[in-house]
Design an enzyme around this catalytic site. Sequence first.
Site, short mmCIF file in Angstrom:
data_model
loop_
_atom_site.label_atom_id
_atom_site.label_comp_id
_atom_site.label_asym_id
_atom_site.label_seq_id
_atom_site.Cartn_x
_atom_site.Cartn_y
_atom_site.Cartn_z
N LYS A 79 0.80 -1.29 0.21
CA LYS A 79 -0.01 0.11 -0.04
C LYS A 79 0.79 1.35 0.01
CE LYS A 79 -2.16 -1.52 3.89
NZ LYS A 79 -1.49 -2.89 4.02
N THR A 80 1.86 1.39 0.88
CA THR A 80 2.79 2.40 1.00
C THR A 80 3.71 2.76 -0.25
OG1 THR A 80 2.95 2.11 3.46
CG2 THR A 80 4.61 3.49 2.58
N ASP A 124 -1.67 6.99 6.17
CA ASP A 124 -1.41 5.69 6.50
C ASP A 124 -2.31 5.23 7.62
OD1 ASP A 124 -0.65 3.05 6.23
OD2 ASP A 124 1.06 3.06 7.28
N THR A 173 -5.63 -1.30 7.01
CA THR A 173 -5.75 -2.75 6.92
C THR A 173 -7.26 -3.19 7.42
OG1 THR A 173 -5.06 -2.42 9.31
CG2 THR A 173 -3.40 -3.13 7.71
N ARG A 232 6.87 -7.76 2.45
CA ARG A 232 7.55 -7.37 3.36
C ARG A 232 8.28 -8.45 4.18
NH1 ARG A 232 4.49 -3.83 6.78
NH2 ARG A 232 5.13 -2.18 5.57
P1 ADP Z 1 2.19 -1.79 3.25
O1 ADP Z 1 2.04 -0.31 3.31
O2 ADP Z 1 1.01 -2.57 2.59
O3 ADP Z 1 2.13 -2.30 4.87
P2 ADP Z 1 4.74 -1.56 1.89
O4 ADP Z 1 4.07 -0.90 0.81
O5 ADP Z 1 5.41 -0.72 3.06
O6 ADP Z 1 3.49 -2.36 2.62
O7 ADP Z 1 5.61 -3.00 1.39
C1 ADP Z 1 6.63 -3.38 2.37
C2 ADP Z 1 7.82 -3.84 1.42
O8 ADP Z 1 7.56 -4.61 0.60
C3 ADP Z 1 8.35 -2.42 0.60
O9 ADP Z 1 9.42 -1.83 1.17
C4 ADP Z 1 8.69 -3.08 -0.54
O10 ADP Z 1 10.01 -3.37 -0.62
C5 ADP Z 1 7.97 -4.60 -0.86
N1 ADP Z 1 6.92 -4.48 -1.76
C6 ADP Z 1 5.68 -4.49 -1.41
N2 ADP Z 1 4.88 -4.63 -2.54
C7 ADP Z 1 5.80 -4.85 -3.60
C8 ADP Z 1 5.67 -5.22 -5.18
N3 ADP Z 1 4.45 -5.04 -5.60
N4 ADP Z 1 6.74 -5.57 -5.58
C9 ADP Z 1 8.08 -5.32 -5.20
N5 ADP Z 1 8.40 -5.16 -3.77
C10 ADP Z 1 7.13 -4.89 -3.00
#
Ligand code: ADP
Length: 362
Positions: A79-80, A124, A173, A232
């Site tokens: 998401k981030t 977020d 989430t 992650r």
């Molecule tokens: P969320 O915000 O959903 O908790 P993040 O966007 O922070 O998750 O993702 C966590 C890590 O996973 C990121 O730092 C990135 O390195 C990796 N990641 C997430 N989605 C992808 C993707 N589609 N392709 C490659 N790496 C990804």
Amino acid sequence: MSREPILSADDATPEPPATAAPAISLTGEEDTALRPKRMEDMVGQCEVYERLKIAVDAARIRSEPLGHVLLDGPPGLGKTTFAMCIPNELGVPLQIASGAALAAPKDLLPYLSNAEEGSVLFIDEIHRLPKTVEEFMYPAMEDFRIDITVGEGISARTVNMSLRPFTLIGATTRTGLLSAPLRDRFQVREHLDFYSHEELTEIIRRNARKLKIAIDDEAAKKIARCSRGTPRVANNRLRWVRDYATSRANGEITFAVSQEALSMLSIDILGLDAQDRKYLETIHRVFHGGPVGVEAIAHTLNTATDTLSDEVEPFLLRAELVVRTPRGRRLTAAAYKHLGLDPPDDLPRLLDADEESSQPLF
Ligand code: ADP
């Protein structure tokens, strides 16, 4: 709209946010290094990617701000990353805030008043916004204006302030916790799902290159299978296996090295860690396989309920080791098998009875 004064007369001119730095903790330097910078560098989530790409391209071509975007799904799925790639695609600035840190409308004010035309504000954990802040956002999202009550008592007055059109990207989430009026103000709503083993293998291969470590195909697949469908987690496992390879092997990640390193973390064949197994074992041992409410499990495990429902359960539900029913969580036959136990003889009948009124995952 809350009538509470959000500013005293003295601070009617909002200060900019203390720094342009993110209000949420974006994990260490390495995580930033591994996070894709452009949408095309992201792996998987193909349908979400296509739809977002169309919306982003259209906004860029028309030179209009992108409509507000809501991204939901379990932690660590991107998401981030999407929220940070989108402004890069649009060539616009990004401000980052966390729902948990925006306790009152005045906390949001600097972000809104500093938002440049077409820029992105990423919030977020948007489900954590208090109601007063949520209501303050409605006119900001819809008409790019806010109503500020200045002063108190009889000298209080409402000032209407126009904002430069911006895009709000919210991540959560728990979409279920968002109020309908807030949810409805997002033009684009996307749900991120768990990644396949192939997609995670690709992420691990790419990230091993970024971390400048040699990895063979079988090892990349092994780490992917042990990553709970989550990039992650895959990154964290990769970093651990890299440390292990550096300390105990010759610095290369072979299949044997990945296997030894992951078994030291007690990660099993499905990628479950000790906490996941403790959750399953507790339902079996203490609650006789369920049904049991998540609060009761959390109390028994001495863990926060949110940790279980946000971080532990989504993957176990997805892996069909647990089902969620109106009467609580229940182990499936697959969970008994995974724990090396015989399922109770009447399990199919119990599950059928529960499933008749079962609820969707999110
Ligand atoms: P969320 O915000 O959903 O908790 P993040 O966007 O922070 O998750 O993702 C966590 C890590 O996973 C990121 O730092 C990135 O390195 C990796 N990641 C997430 N989605 C992808 C993707 N589609 N392709 C490659 N790496 C990804």
